[in-house]
Write an enzyme that holds these catalytic residues in place. Sequence first.
Site, PDB file in Angstrom:
ATOM      1  N   GLU A 144       8.126  -4.713  -7.306  1.00 47.71           N
ATOM      2  CA  GLU A 144       7.339  -3.546  -6.937  1.00 47.71           C
ATOM      3  C   GLU A 144       6.131  -3.366  -7.835  1.00 47.71           C
ATOM      4  O   GLU A 144       6.103  -3.820  -8.963  1.00 47.71           O
ATOM      5  CB  GLU A 144       8.207  -2.297  -7.101  1.00 47.71           C
ATOM      6  CG  GLU A 144       9.171  -2.124  -6.006  1.00 47.71           C
ATOM      7  CD  GLU A 144       8.439  -2.040  -4.703  1.00 47.71           C
ATOM      8  OE1 GLU A 144       7.392  -1.389  -4.644  1.00 47.71           O
ATOM      9  OE2 GLU A 144       8.901  -2.655  -3.752  1.00 47.71           O
TER      10      GLU A 144
ATOM     11  N   GLU B 105     -11.134   3.393   1.794  1.00 50.37           N
ATOM     12  CA  GLU B 105     -10.724   4.282   2.893  1.00 50.37           C
ATOM     13  C   GLU B 105     -11.819   5.293   3.172  1.00 50.37           C
ATOM     14  O   GLU B 105     -11.957   6.278   2.453  1.00 50.37           O
ATOM     15  CB  GLU B 105      -9.424   5.042   2.552  1.00 50.37           C
ATOM     16  CG  GLU B 105      -8.197   4.165   2.560  1.00 50.37           C
ATOM     17  CD  GLU B 105      -6.905   4.943   2.333  1.00 50.37           C
ATOM     18  OE1 GLU B 105      -6.875   6.172   2.607  1.00 50.37           O
ATOM     19  OE2 GLU B 105      -5.940   4.330   1.867  1.00 50.37           O
TER      20      GLU B 105
HETATM   21  C1  GAL Z   1      -4.861   8.073   1.440  1.00 45.47           C
HETATM   22  C2  GAL Z   1      -3.756   7.039   1.507  1.00 45.47           C
HETATM   23  C3  GAL Z   1      -3.502   6.627   2.930  1.00 45.47           C
HETATM   24  C4  GAL Z   1      -3.296   7.858   3.768  1.00 45.47           C
HETATM   25  C5  GAL Z   1      -4.485   8.788   3.603  1.00 45.47           C
HETATM   26  C6  GAL Z   1      -4.373  10.044   4.400  1.00 45.47           C
HETATM   27  O1  GAL Z   1      -5.042   8.543   0.166  1.00 45.47           O
HETATM   28  O2  GAL Z   1      -4.112   5.909   0.754  1.00 45.47           O
HETATM   29  O3  GAL Z   1      -2.375   5.795   2.981  1.00 45.47           O
HETATM   30  O4  GAL Z   1      -2.134   8.488   3.349  1.00 45.47           O
HETATM   31  O5  GAL Z   1      -4.600   9.164   2.271  1.00 45.47           O
HETATM   32  O6  GAL Z   1      -4.293   9.741   5.747  1.00 45.47           O
END
Ligand code: GAL
Length: 697
Positions: A152, A219
């Site tokens: 992990e 993201e």
């Molecule tokens: C981010 C996380 C994702 C998802 C997102 C919210 O911080 O890395 O996996 O949870 O938030 O949709």
Amino acid sequence: MGTISASKYFYLFMILFLGFQLSHCSVTYDRKALIINGQRKILFSGSIHYPRSTPDMWEGLIQKAKDGGLDAIDTYVFWDLHEPSPGNYNFEGRYDLVRFIKLVQKAGLYLHLRIGPYVCAEWNFGGFPVWLKYVPGISFRTDNEPFKIENEYGSESKSAAGHAYMTWAAKMALDLGTGVPWVMCKQDNAPDPVINTCNGFYCDYFSPNKPYKPTIWTEAWTGWFEDFGGPIHHRPVEDLAFAVARFIQKGGSFVNYYMYHGGTNFGRTAGGPFVTTSYDYDAPIDEYGLLRQPKYDHLKELHKAMKLCENALISADPTVTSLGNYEQAHVFSSKSGQCAAFLSNYHWDATARVKFNNIYYDLPPWSISILPDCKNVVFNTAKVGSKTSGAHMLPTNVRTLSWETFNEDVSTNEVDAKITVVGLMEQLNVTRDASDYLWYMTSVVINPGESFLHGGRSPILTVNSAGHVLHVFINGQLSGSAFGTRANTKFTYTSNVNLHAGMNTIALLSVAVGLPNDGHRFETQNTGVVGPVILRGLDHGTKDLSWQKWSYKVGLKGEAMNLASPSRTTSVDWLRGSLQSNKQQPLTWYKAYFNAPRGNKPLALDLGSMGKGQVWINGQSIGRYWTAYAKGQCNTCSYAGTYRQGKCQYGCGKSTQKWYHVPRSWLKPTQNLLIVFEEIGGDASKISLVQRSITYV
Ligand code: GAL
């Protein structure tokens, strides 16, 4: 290329590994960008999680991503799916990661693989298999041997143990010698050569921790997820495009959209708790695999414009000039004579007229214009094309179904109970997540002489639960229900109960609605009836039931009988024509057969008439539904003001989710077995199959 990225707020940790297109391609990086086969690249990527759609959808989704101007697909690896019990692996069907990756490769796209093992992702238990919690001595995502032995990664990077663990994870990853760079998202102290990256609605404030690392946005949130009881979220594409352009003009060179296709949390994969079965995310490709306009096209145009600037972007740093109080020019001029400019207006509601290289440009509020030749505007983030999509759920011929019912019989539960102990047990410790459902059963004797109508009222039962839902049955009758919220899973049920002289049974059905997927040490959060359980208003005063004998039964009878499975072996006495009397009957199973509607439009079940439960087709779990949960509060937003917060909401006062995706590939032409389990009571006669149709105007 080789990169590492990990962790986030709340000490979340994850490892990302940036993948490949051709097996022979070399991937490295420098301060400007990822370098593929010696070439710096501006890359656009989109998250598509393979288990959130069906394999027959994958190729189409990947192709749409490519057509939308993406260079890469990003996915997590979901450990809980692949190793349901220690040493037993599953890479079949929706879990066929290798097939998914090969399709990405076949489409000529790169892959960004986030190996986890922690995924967050609004996924049950953040992607950890629940059995992991029961490995002796384990603590998730921090420096301890059992966790590491399980191979992990984790971080509690603010603590010494967290730091040690993060460093160990980075070294371990690098030692794998994958030949591609690693990234750690939201890990400000990611050790070299691992690249720390940004997640968020905006990342233009972000810089990597070393000047020789590229600026990566792992993201870029295209919308947001829903939870039962919450509103629907929407992120206007003007704001998303503005955020991306702002990131690139600052020197960013890699953007991954989270999500590009959100899909569906089939079965019991939704985390949260309370995360809905739909994981649509307001993404450019909707839950059903259809293009969401104008989001998809606007981003596609943005990507085209960026690619026109690519040579200038990768070879020069921007020169920033002020064009006014809220206006700027970012100019990238390469030595070989290329010039690209970004003209920005940060004012949220005033258009600006700016002069750049002796030409006037009008910039809408909160927008960036892109000039790949430093002269002609090819794209403005706020000028969205006129194509919009309207999604409609149209009727199919599957409307009037011939239902049969089966009632969960609460009365014999105690006899079937396998565990009887003094006191209340934490739910997960008993169920190990084999089912959402756990029965807590006890009894109370009312002596004949005892008045249980103290003061003319029936006694009051109070039950304290750590979450998530509770149905209270007194002598086999539903007495009431209570539930928490995503923000606060704990709740107290308090209500009068009808007791009679003699023995009374109290059966509490505690229901989990997805295990937590984030928060500090989330694996230690409690679920279920933690107590106290108190009966007040009897002649003898208050009775604390918490410390008497309780019997426990995991799951429902219908689950044990495998009612949802077409290959069920035991015979079941389903009742025909009993629908009318069953309308508001709690704990009822419904069964019907239907033929698949013609055509290839995506399908959904309209469960608007139902309460809360689960649904299966041909033995495949469509997921949890909770149509009865609606909430009344929304942030509304108008473009340049609140849009910027990244969250606009709608759908208040209505069910959070009424339609449930039925993958076409799960249907046969005829005789499809539909099973619904309803907890509270609903009108199954109104259930229908609808088809999603999108009109683009
Ligand atoms: C981010 C996380 C994702 C998802 C997102 C919210 O911080 O890395 O996996 O949870 O938030 O949709």
